[in-house]
Design an enzyme around this catalytic site. Structure first.
Site, PDB file in Angstrom:
ATOM      1  N   GLU A  89      -4.513   3.042   6.403  1.00 16.95           N
ATOM      2  CA  GLU A  89      -4.383   3.065   4.948  1.00 16.95           C
ATOM      3  C   GLU A  89      -5.081   4.345   4.452  1.00 16.95           C
ATOM      4  OE1 GLU A  89      -5.549  -0.730   3.293  1.00 16.95           O
ATOM      5  OE2 GLU A  89      -6.249   0.221   1.463  1.00 16.95           O
ATOM      6  N   SER A 113     -10.795  -0.875   3.840  1.00 15.88           N
ATOM      7  CA  SER A 113     -10.063  -1.132   5.083  1.00 15.88           C
ATOM      8  C   SER A 113      -9.433   0.157   5.593  1.00 15.88           C
ATOM      9  CB  SER A 113      -8.940  -2.143   4.838  1.00 15.88           C
ATOM     10  OG  SER A 113      -9.492  -3.354   4.420  1.00 15.88           O
ATOM     11  N   ARG A 168       0.823  -1.231   0.000  1.00 16.66           N
ATOM     12  CA  ARG A 168       0.000   0.000   0.000  1.00 16.66           C
ATOM     13  C   ARG A 168       0.851   1.272   0.000  1.00 16.66           C
ATOM     14  NH1 ARG A 168      -2.160  -3.521  -1.393  1.00 16.66           N
ATOM     15  NH2 ARG A 168      -3.888  -4.672  -0.497  1.00 16.66           N
TER      16      ARG A 168
END
Ligand SMILES: Cc1cc2nc3c(=O)[nH]c(=O)nc-3n(C[C@H](O)[C@H](O)[C@H](O)COP(=O)(O)OP(=O)(O)OC[C@H]3O[C@@H](n4cnc5c(N)ncnc54)[C@H](O)[C@@H]3O)c2cc1C
Length: 308
Positions: free
Chosen positions: A286, A211, A161
């Site tokens: 995130e 998420s 990520r």
């Protein structure tokens, strides 16, 4: 170029949270991008490039600056055998479907990610333990001085990520992606199975950013993924104001209707603090927060600074 003034981010953004943005520019060329940047520069206003806002939490006080979105001219995919050149404005699920229809495999795991290709490159998005970077050949971008840059995959510093673009002020223009030939119905079946499993696992009816927290391998080995840990510390379904930690999947924070940035940041801070005190691990987000002065901050950092 389309210029929208005083846009409600509560209506515009994926999480349906936020005050009013001074400007949203939809640009269809580098020339229009330059015009938008010059316009904002003359007003002494900051800017932020956005994709589909599916990873962004906007300030409920609004954004004093300009959000720049790539228009339809940046939404293309040109196939040449097993290599495809994709414009960064393309909607990822649409792009995956184009690949499937051509019998090209490699990006099926992204079928359910509601992002643009540019946002997915920036975040190195992925699922099913895969990341977009695995299929990247090169990325074209443009810096604030108008220089065009091509980086091969090995120069993009992709990791979980993350990508080099998170530490640069560049606009991602396009990506060259390598795929492999496979039977169309096999790929289609794989996509349907991924979508089915996502629909069963993830909350779909209420707005979220997917998420909220990223997984950490050491924490995963000891306690499991963030959603399980947040559930184990008793926060599944926990609600503040108009937002709650999803009762379906505890790594999702859903907007129950009238969520504010502060409701969500408070939930993030509570999850970080409770998980830290019970496991010793510090969750990292995130999701990213866009402040009133148009700064991009990791949502965990924004959340913890709020409650200090
Ligand atoms: C329901 C749901 C499910 C999700 N599932 C997943 C999943 O399975 N896997 C996953 O990885 N993520 C998932 N996400 C999170 C999100 O979709 C990704 O982080 C995605 O990469 C964000 O893309 P975006 O186009 O929406 O970018 P935005 O959210 O608009 O922006 C994200 C960042 O990218 C930057 N950016 C965007 N476009 C450009 C560009 N052209 N040039 C330079 N910078 C740019 C922005 O400045 C910002 O910092 C999910 C989100 C939702 C809402």
């Amino acid at each position: 170029m389309k210029v929208h003034r005083n846009v409600s981010l509560k209506q515009f953004s994926y999480w349906r949270v936020g005050g009013t943005a001074d400007f949203i520019f939809v640009v269809n060329s580098i020339f229009e991008l330059r015009e938008a940047l010059d316009f904002l520069h003359d007003l002494n206003l900051p800017y932020l490039i956005i994709g589909n806002t599916s990873n962004l939490l906007f300030s409920s006080s609004g954004v004093r600056g300009g959000l720049i979105k790539l228009g339809p001219k940046f939404s293309y995919c040109d196939f040449e055998h097993q290599v495809v050149t994709v414009g960064s404005g393309i909607f990822l699920p649409y792009f995956v479907r184009q690949c499937v229809n051509k019998g090209l495999s490699g990006v099926e795991h992204l079928i359910g990610v509601p992002a643009t290709l540019g946002g997915a490159v920036y975040m190195n998005a992925g699922s099913q333990r895969k990341s977009l970077s695995e299929n990247i050949i090169s990325i074209d971008s443009i810096d604030a001085n108008g220089n065009l840059i091509t980086r091969y995959e090995s120069d993009c510093m992709f990791s979980y990520r993350d990508s080099i673009f998170q530490s640069k002020s560049e606009l991602i223009l396009s990506a060259k992606i390598k795929l492999e030939t496979k039977n169309v119905s096999l790929i289609r079946r794989e996509c349907l199975s991924i979508l089915k499993s996502r629909n069963e696992k993830f909350p779909r009816k209420k707005p979220s950013c997917g998420s909220v927290f990223i997984s950490n391998p050491e924490m995963y080995d000891t306690y499991g993924p963030p959603g399980k840990i947040i559930e184990d510390v008793g926060l599944k379904g926990f609600k503040i104001g108009g937002a709650s930690i999803s009762s379906q999947h505890a790594n999702f924070i859903v907007n129950d209707g009238e969520a504010t940035d502060i409701d969500i940041l408070n939930l993030i801070a509570i999850a970080i603090n409770k998980v830290k005190s019970e496991t010793g691990f510090k969750l990292k987000s995130e999701a990213k927060y866009v402040s009133e002065d148009c700064m991009l901050i990791n949502a965990d950092v924004a959340a913890l600074s709020l409650i200090k």
